[in-house]
Scaffold this motif. Structure first.
Motif, PDB file in Angstrom:
ATOM      1  N   ASP A 147      59.808 103.049 -31.458  1.00  8.61           N
ATOM      2  CA  ASP A 147      58.477 102.529 -31.777  1.00  8.61           C
ATOM      3  C   ASP A 147      58.485 101.049 -32.126  1.00  8.61           C
ATOM      4  N   ALA A 148      59.617 100.397 -31.939  1.00  7.05           N
ATOM      5  CA  ALA A 148      59.706  99.006 -32.395  1.00  7.05           C
ATOM      6  C   ALA A 148      60.496  98.136 -31.434  1.00  7.05           C
ATOM      7  N   SER A 149      60.476  98.465 -30.137  1.00 11.04           N
ATOM      8  CA  SER A 149      61.242  97.672 -29.177  1.00 11.04           C
ATOM      9  C   SER A 149      60.320  97.050 -28.138  1.00 11.04           C
ATOM     10  N   CYS A 150      60.717  95.876 -27.683  1.00 13.09           N
ATOM     11  CA  CYS A 150      60.000  95.172 -26.622  1.00 13.09           C
ATOM     12  C   CYS A 150      61.033  94.661 -25.629  1.00 13.09           C
ATOM     13  N   SER A 151      60.764  94.841 -24.351  1.00 15.13           N
ATOM     14  CA  SER A 151      61.669  94.309 -23.331  1.00 15.13           C
ATOM     15  C   SER A 151      60.947  93.206 -22.569  1.00 15.13           C
ATOM     16  N   TYR A 152      61.718  92.258 -22.080  1.00 12.12           N
ATOM     17  CA  TYR A 152      61.112  91.108 -21.414  1.00 12.12           C
ATOM     18  C   TYR A 152      61.858  90.818 -20.112  1.00 12.12           C
ATOM     19  N   PRO A 153      61.156  90.316 -19.102  1.00 14.06           N
ATOM     20  CA  PRO A 153      61.810  89.872 -17.867  1.00 14.06           C
ATOM     21  C   PRO A 153      62.321  88.443 -18.046  1.00 14.06           C
ATOM     22  N   GLY A 154      63.216  88.040 -17.216  1.00 22.34           N
ATOM     23  CA  GLY A 154      63.658  86.653 -17.242  1.00 22.34           C
ATOM     24  C   GLY A 154      64.640  86.351 -18.347  1.00 22.34           C
ATOM     25  N   LYS A 155      64.667  85.066 -18.763  1.00 19.38           N
ATOM     26  CA  LYS A 155      65.662  84.575 -19.698  1.00 19.38           C
ATOM     27  C   LYS A 155      65.201  84.704 -21.154  1.00 19.38           C
ATOM     28  N   VAL A 156      66.174  84.877 -22.043  1.00 22.11           N
ATOM     29  CA  VAL A 156      65.850  84.968 -23.468  1.00 22.11           C
ATOM     30  C   VAL A 156      65.240  83.665 -23.978  1.00 22.11           C
ATOM     31  N   GLY A 157      65.658  82.539 -23.411  1.00 17.38           N
ATOM     32  CA  GLY A 157      65.112  81.259 -23.862  1.00 17.38           C
ATOM     33  C   GLY A 157      63.614  81.153 -23.668  1.00 17.38           C
ATOM     34  N   ASP A 158      63.087  81.863 -22.673  1.00 16.42           N
ATOM     35  CA  ASP A 158      61.647  81.814 -22.424  1.00 16.42           C
ATOM     36  C   ASP A 158      60.850  82.512 -23.528  1.00 16.42           C
ATOM     37  N   GLN A 159      61.521  83.330 -24.331  1.00 14.59           N
ATOM     38  CA  GLN A 159      60.834  84.084 -25.384  1.00 14.59           C
ATOM     39  C   GLN A 159      60.736  83.300 -26.701  1.00 14.59           C
ATOM     40  N   ILE A 160      61.503  82.223 -26.828  1.00 13.56           N
ATOM     41  CA  ILE A 160      61.596  81.528 -28.112  1.00 13.56           C
ATOM     42  C   ILE A 160      60.253  81.011 -28.625  1.00 13.56           C
ATOM     43  N   PRO A 161      59.415  80.364 -27.816  1.00 10.41           N
ATOM     44  CA  PRO A 161      58.137  79.883 -28.353  1.00 10.41           C
ATOM     45  C   PRO A 161      57.285  80.988 -28.960  1.00 10.41           C
ATOM     46  N   ALA A 162      57.205  82.133 -28.277  1.00  9.53           N
ATOM     47  CA  ALA A 162      56.399  83.237 -28.804  1.00  9.53           C
ATOM     48  C   ALA A 162      57.009  83.819 -30.069  1.00  9.53           C
ATOM     49  N   LEU A 163      58.330  83.908 -30.114  1.00  9.06           N
ATOM     50  CA  LEU A 163      59.000  84.427 -31.312  1.00  9.06           C
ATOM     51  C   LEU A 163      58.800  83.486 -32.494  1.00  9.06           C
ATOM     52  N   PHE A 164      58.901  82.185 -32.260  1.00  8.15           N
ATOM     53  CA  PHE A 164      58.682  81.207 -33.322  1.00  8.15           C
ATOM     54  C   PHE A 164      57.255  81.307 -33.864  1.00  8.15           C
ATOM     55  N   ALA A 165      56.310  81.557 -32.981  1.00  9.20           N
ATOM     56  CA  ALA A 165      54.898  81.611 -33.391  1.00  9.20           C
ATOM     57  C   ALA A 165      54.551  82.891 -34.130  1.00  9.20           C
ATOM     58  N   ALA A 166      55.219  83.992 -33.783  1.00 11.12           N
ATOM     59  CA  ALA A 166      54.784  85.294 -34.294  1.00 11.12           C
ATOM     60  C   ALA A 166      55.591  85.823 -35.469  1.00 11.12           C
ATOM     61  N   PHE A 167      56.800  85.292 -35.697  1.00 13.86           N
ATOM     62  CA  PHE A 167      57.679  85.889 -36.703  1.00 13.86           C
ATOM     63  C   PHE A 167      58.136  84.853 -37.736  1.00 13.86           C
ATOM     64  N   GLU A 168      58.312  85.346 -38.962  1.00 11.59           N
ATOM     65  CA  GLU A 168      58.808  84.494 -40.048  1.00 11.59           C
ATOM     66  C   GLU A 168      60.327  84.368 -40.022  1.00 11.59           C
ATOM     67  N   GLY A 169      60.985  85.354 -39.407  1.00 10.88           N
ATOM     68  CA  GLY A 169      62.431  85.339 -39.331  1.00 10.88           C
ATOM     69  C   GLY A 169      62.917  85.933 -38.029  1.00 10.88           C
ATOM     70  N   ILE A 170      64.005  85.384 -37.500  1.00  6.55           N
ATOM     71  CA  ILE A 170      64.599  85.875 -36.257  1.00  6.55           C
ATOM     72  C   ILE A 170      66.078  86.125 -36.498  1.00  6.55           C
ATOM     73  N   ILE A 171      66.532  87.325 -36.166  1.00  5.63           N
ATOM     74  CA  ILE A 171      67.940  87.683 -36.241  1.00  5.63           C
ATOM     75  C   ILE A 171      68.453  87.732 -34.808  1.00  5.63           C
ATOM     76  N   ALA A 172      69.403  86.889 -34.490  1.00  6.60           N
ATOM     77  CA  ALA A 172      69.915  86.805 -33.126  1.00  6.60           C
ATOM     78  C   ALA A 172      71.336  87.341 -33.057  1.00  6.60           C
ATOM     79  N   ILE A 173      71.523  88.375 -32.275  1.00  5.21           N
ATOM     80  CA  ILE A 173      72.874  88.893 -32.033  1.00  5.21           C
ATOM     81  C   ILE A 173      73.367  88.215 -30.761  1.00  5.21           C
ATOM     82  N   VAL A 174      73.603  86.935 -30.930  1.00  2.00           N
ATOM     83  CA  VAL A 174      73.948  86.020 -29.839  1.00  2.00           C
ATOM     84  C   VAL A 174      74.912  84.999 -30.443  1.00  2.00           C
ATOM     85  N   SER A 175      75.696  84.312 -29.634  1.00  2.00           N
ATOM     86  CA  SER A 175      76.622  83.332 -30.185  1.00  2.00           C
ATOM     87  C   SER A 175      75.862  82.188 -30.863  1.00  2.00           C
TER      88      SER A 175
END
Length: 244
Positions: free
Chosen positions: A44-72
């Motif tokens: 009930d809490a997952s979202c999938s996206y097409p394309g690159k993860v970098g394309d999601q950053i603007p929307a994530l910055f706008a919508a969330f107070e915190g981002i946890i990245a399991i990325v280098s």
């Protein structure tokens, strides 16, 4: 804090599932090819996206107070760099390695809450929080966070805040004058302080009792207007806190 977890591998998604169990109001973002994996750990809490993860950053910055990245860490720095504004607006960003061994604040650690989030994740995962903010590492007073959890507001220029913060962490003499407000702020300060007050902090109960020339910074908790006679002597070194 409204949170987003970004995972780009199956191992990362599995780790995200452990985080989601302890973090309310959190959504998991994954590449489209891992939609089924994400739905298994966060139906009930997952979202999938097409394309690159970098394309999601603007929307994530706008919508969330915190981002946890399991990325280098390096990849995250490159992804978020074009979207940074300032520390009063940027979300908290914490990187967690796929093994869940380290929680590393990389953006808005102090003011935005990434340090606190890293500690929370470390407790939940049995990980090590990697903190580099001087006031948090040394468990000393954070000038721009004093009383925030109690609803206090502060009055000072950015330059004065920087100067006062430097005075605290460099062990210069600092006066703290508390005329009003709750006095139990230290145990709750900046996510909790368990040790004694910093040795370079001198406590007073009236602003007129201090010698402005004796202190590199003065932290004044009061409802009063600044006395005219002290305006010039305290110029550039006074931070005012207004309890609600």
């Amino acid at each position: 804090m409204k949170l987003a977890i970004v995972a780009i591998t199956r191992h990362g998604i599995a780790l995200a599932g452990r985080m989601l169990a302890v973090l309310p109001d959190t959504r998991l973002f994954v590449p489209e090819k891992f939609r089924a994996d994400a739905e298994r750990v966060a139906p009930d809490a997952s979202c999938s996206y097409p394309g690159k993860v970098g394309d999601q950053i603007p929307a994530l910055f706008a919508a969330f107070e915190g981002i946890i990245a399991i990325v280098s860490v390096g990849a995250v720095v490159r992804l978020i760099a074009p979207h940074l504004r300032d520390k009063t607006q940027d979300p908290a960003v914490v990187v967690v390695d796929e093994a869940g061994k380290f929680a590393i604040p990389v953006l808005s650690g102090h003011l935005g809450g990434a340090n606190a989030l890293a500690r929370q994740l470390a407790t939940a995962l049995g990980a090590t929080p990697v903190l580099t903010t001087a006031s948090d590492v040394r468990q000393t007073l954070a000038v721009d966070l004093l009383g925030r959890e109690l609803g206090w507001t502060l009055e000072a220029s950015h330059e004065t805040l920087v100067r006062a913060s430097a005075a605290v962490v460099n062990d210069e003499p600092v006066a703290l004058v508390q005329e009003v407000g709750r006095t139990d702020w230290w145990p709750h300060h900046a996510n909790g302080r368990s040790g004694p007050l910093p040795a370079n902090l001198a406590l007073f109960d009236q602003l007129e009792a201090i010698d402005p020339t004796a202190f590199a910074a003065v932290l004044w908790i009061s409802h009063r207007e600044l006395p005219t006679a002290l305006a010039e002597p305290l110029r550039g070194k006074l931070v005012i806190y207004r309890p609600g």
